[in-house]
Design a protein around this motif. Structure first.
Motif, PDB file in Angstrom:
ATOM      1  N   LEU A 125     -27.163 -29.252   5.373  1.00 38.20           N
ATOM      2  CA  LEU A 125     -26.787 -28.538   6.590  1.00 38.20           C
ATOM      3  C   LEU A 125     -26.616 -29.509   7.757  1.00 38.20           C
ATOM      4  O   LEU A 125     -27.273 -30.542   7.811  1.00 38.20           O
ATOM      5  CB  LEU A 125     -27.853 -27.488   6.956  1.00 38.20           C
ATOM      6  N   ILE A 127     -25.284 -21.791  12.249  1.00 39.32           N
ATOM      7  CA  ILE A 127     -25.793 -21.181  11.017  1.00 39.32           C
ATOM      8  C   ILE A 127     -25.927 -19.684  11.277  1.00 39.32           C
ATOM      9  O   ILE A 127     -26.012 -19.254  12.421  1.00 39.32           O
ATOM     10  CB  ILE A 127     -27.161 -21.762  10.604  1.00 39.32           C
ATOM     11  N   GLN A 146     -24.083 -21.713   6.566  1.00 39.76           N
ATOM     12  CA  GLN A 146     -23.549 -22.472   7.696  1.00 39.76           C
ATOM     13  C   GLN A 146     -22.043 -22.337   7.727  1.00 39.76           C
ATOM     14  O   GLN A 146     -21.385 -22.409   6.695  1.00 39.76           O
ATOM     15  CB  GLN A 146     -23.927 -23.937   7.599  1.00 39.76           C
TER      16      GLN A 146
END
Lengths: 416, 179
Positions: A316, A322, A382
């Protein structure tokens, strides 16, 4: 030549009235050449369900949950394709019925399924989800007065009495506050969380830890629809996909200790670090130790917390938005500091981790650990689109100061 | 004195009484309202029972906890009960024949109140009946375009009910925290 009694498949029948039950018995004994014998539920090797019966779905769920390894034959007038079942179209013909029994027998002997060869854990497959402009969804009030409605009062046909004995699955959540966070979660070396410049270095690769192997094993178990065991050189972990459970003979203290260890490159066997194998619950005997069953998401969540130690998954990006697909089931999860606030903020719309830290004014570790756990159980994603870096959720409407203060006092009370 | 209240609703047997009892600082009270026809010869008396509890949050400040009558035919009372409410707790019994039907019914019945405030859902009896799962409930809610807290709850456990109500508070305002 008739089959010997020991060769016969033991079959139990569901969803059939007395007459149909008798007809089915005669059909199996006669045209099906006696390849099977009808027995009670607890003795059966194979289940046959009349899918056209009332509550057939409930029956199927019960059979899948009770014994995931047992083959299930579905009889129906409609062409059904249900996972983990063998379909026979009604009216059942001898050839199709015999073929179904053979398939069931092969499944039991394990001829159809080859052993899994998991070596390296892979990152779980995450579907790309388009993140649209944040919006707060509300149910529109019904304009018409709803007609009087009596809800059905009947209960389900049956429930699983063993489930209540799986005490570890149904115990209340553990809440971690800021004071005991470090002692419970552990400390990660090499990152100074007080220095924002170092936050980008506060990531970890799940593949390097037990967490990665567990997640990949779960994926394999679901794909194959079978109970499997992860052999790691530590304690074996048994994964039961149909009932969304795991079985592990280890307490939280032991799991926490192992979670933080980077997996050794020394092979366990045959040159592999960890291996997967099929499981026969009857031979393994684990199914009798009910207090060692754990709900799958709860297990993965806490494993991710203990592996993360306040870091975020390296896959991420700390600056990209997100989003949370749903609220975590907090009553059955380890609740880290500010987890509910973070969840409440993210369900409104996507935000980056940096933004969450800023808006809620919380330590980065609390955001990172929440993100790690939510991502591990598949409820957080995400955005990949550049546009989403510009579009972020609107700041939630500021409640009146009076209401805000009231809610805070209620929280104080609830946290006692 | 504050007139704020939290409403507990759900089908019969879902655990409303137990949940209120878990949170209440006073012994649970059942308020009985006799609804009788003026001409007793034509209609028998009907008793409507509501559960009532109190949460003392500050000196002199209380939050009233109301449980809606279990019989759905008294839904005309729900509009009255929700006046002054700050949020709704919906308890669903997972061992009932069709919990999704219950879910849709109560979300529709309280749609106006939910739109103004918020709702959190507690699913009881999950140790008796494991399906539908919590994820199944979220799939149902997604079809309704709703993202609501849904937790597995044992109404007898104060901690479970407390977490559920905390989630309700945070869903009303993520910015709040303890004072």
């Amino acid at each position: 030549m008739k089959s010997k009694p020991t060769d016969l498949l033991a079959v139990s029948l569901y969803g059939m009235d007395g007459r149909t039950h008798k007809t089915m018995t005669l059909f199996i004994q006669g045209p099906c050449k006696g390849v099977a014998r009808i027995v009670d539920e607890h003795e059966a090797d194979v289940d046959i369900i009349d899918a056209d019966a009332i509550n057939a779905r409930v029956t199927l769920d019960h059979c899948l949950a009770r014994n995931p390894l047992r083959p299930i034959i579905i009889l129906s007038l409609e062409k059904l394709k249900i996972e983990h079942t063998i379909f026979v179209e009604k009216p059942a013909k001898t050839e199709t019925m015999l073929a179904a029994f053979k398939e069931a027998k092969d499944t039991l002997k394990g001829k159809k399924k080859k052993p899994s060869k998991l070596i390296k854990p892979e990152e779980p497959i995450r579907a790309e989800v388009k993140v649209e402009t944040a919006k707060v969804s509300k149910l529109k009030p019904s304009k018409e007065k709803q007609a009087p409605f009596e809800l059905a009062t009947e209960k389900k046909v049956f429930s699983n009495p063993l489930e209540q004995k799986k005490t570890a699955k149904h115990k209340a959540a553990m809440m971690i506050n800021e004071q005991n966070f470090s002692s419970f979660i552990g400390i990660v070396k090499g990152v100074n969380f007080n220095d924002p410049e170092q936050w980008r270095n506060a990531s970890y690769h799940t593949k390097q830890y037990y967490q990665g192997y567990v997640q990949s094993s779960i994926q394999v178990a679901y794909e194959k629809g079978q109970v499997i065991k992860l052999n790691s050189g530590w304690k074996p972990l048994i994964i039961l996909p149909h009932s969304h459970e795991l079985w592990l003979d280890a307490d939280d203290k032991q799991l926490r200790a192992f979670a933080g260890v980077e997996v050794s490159s020394v092979p366990v066997s045959d040159g592999k670090v960890m291996t997967l194998s099929k499981v026969n619950p009857k031979e393994e005997g684990f199914s009798t130790e009910l207090d060692k069953f754990q709900e799958m998401n709860a297990f993965v969540w806490k494993l991710a917390c203990w592996t993360s130690k306040g870091r975020y998954p390296a896959v991420l990006n700390i600056s990209d938005p997100i989003y949370l697909k749903q609220w975590p089931n907090f009553t059955r999860l380890v609740i880290t500091p500010h987890a509910m606030r973070i969840a409440a903020l993210l369900v409104v719309g996507p935000r980056s981790m940096l933004d969450i830290i800023k808006v809620l004014k919380v330590k980065p570790q609390y955001v990172f650990i929440f993100v790690s756990a939510a991502y591990a159980i598949g409820i957080l994603g995400q955005s990949k689109r550049q546009a989403d870096q510009i579009i972020t959720a609107e700041v939630p409407a500021i409640k009146s100061v009076q209401k805000k203060s009231l809610f805070s006092r209620i929280l104080n009370k609830l946290r006692g | 004195m504050s007139q704020y209240k939290i409403i507990f609703t759900g089908p019969v047997g879902a655990g409303k009484t137990t949940a209120i009892g878990s949170l209440s600082d006073v012994p649970l009270m059942k308020t009985d309202e006799a609804a009788s026809d003026m001409t007793k010869e034509r209609k028998a008396e009907t008793t409507v029972a509501m559960d009532y509890g109190i949460m003392n949050i500050n000196e002199g400040e209380k939050i009233h906890l109301y449980g809606t009558p279990g019989q759905e035919r008294f839904d005309f009372m729900w509009d009255i009960l929700t006046v002054g409410g700050i949020g709704l707790v919906l308890l669903l019994d997972n061992s009932r024949a069709d919990p999704f039907k219950d879910l849709q019914f109560f979300l529709k019945s309280f749609a106006g109140f939910i739109q103004e405030t918020g709702v959190a859902i507690g699913v009881t009896q999950m140790d008796v009946s494991t399906r539908p799962t919590i994820d199944d409930y979220h799939r149902q809610l997604k079809e309704l375009d709703m993202s609501i807290p849904v937790f597995s709850v044992d109404a007898r456990e104060k901690k479970d009910v407390s977490i559920l109500v905390q989630a309700l508070m945070f869903s009303l305002d993520p910015g709040i925290d303890e004072e």
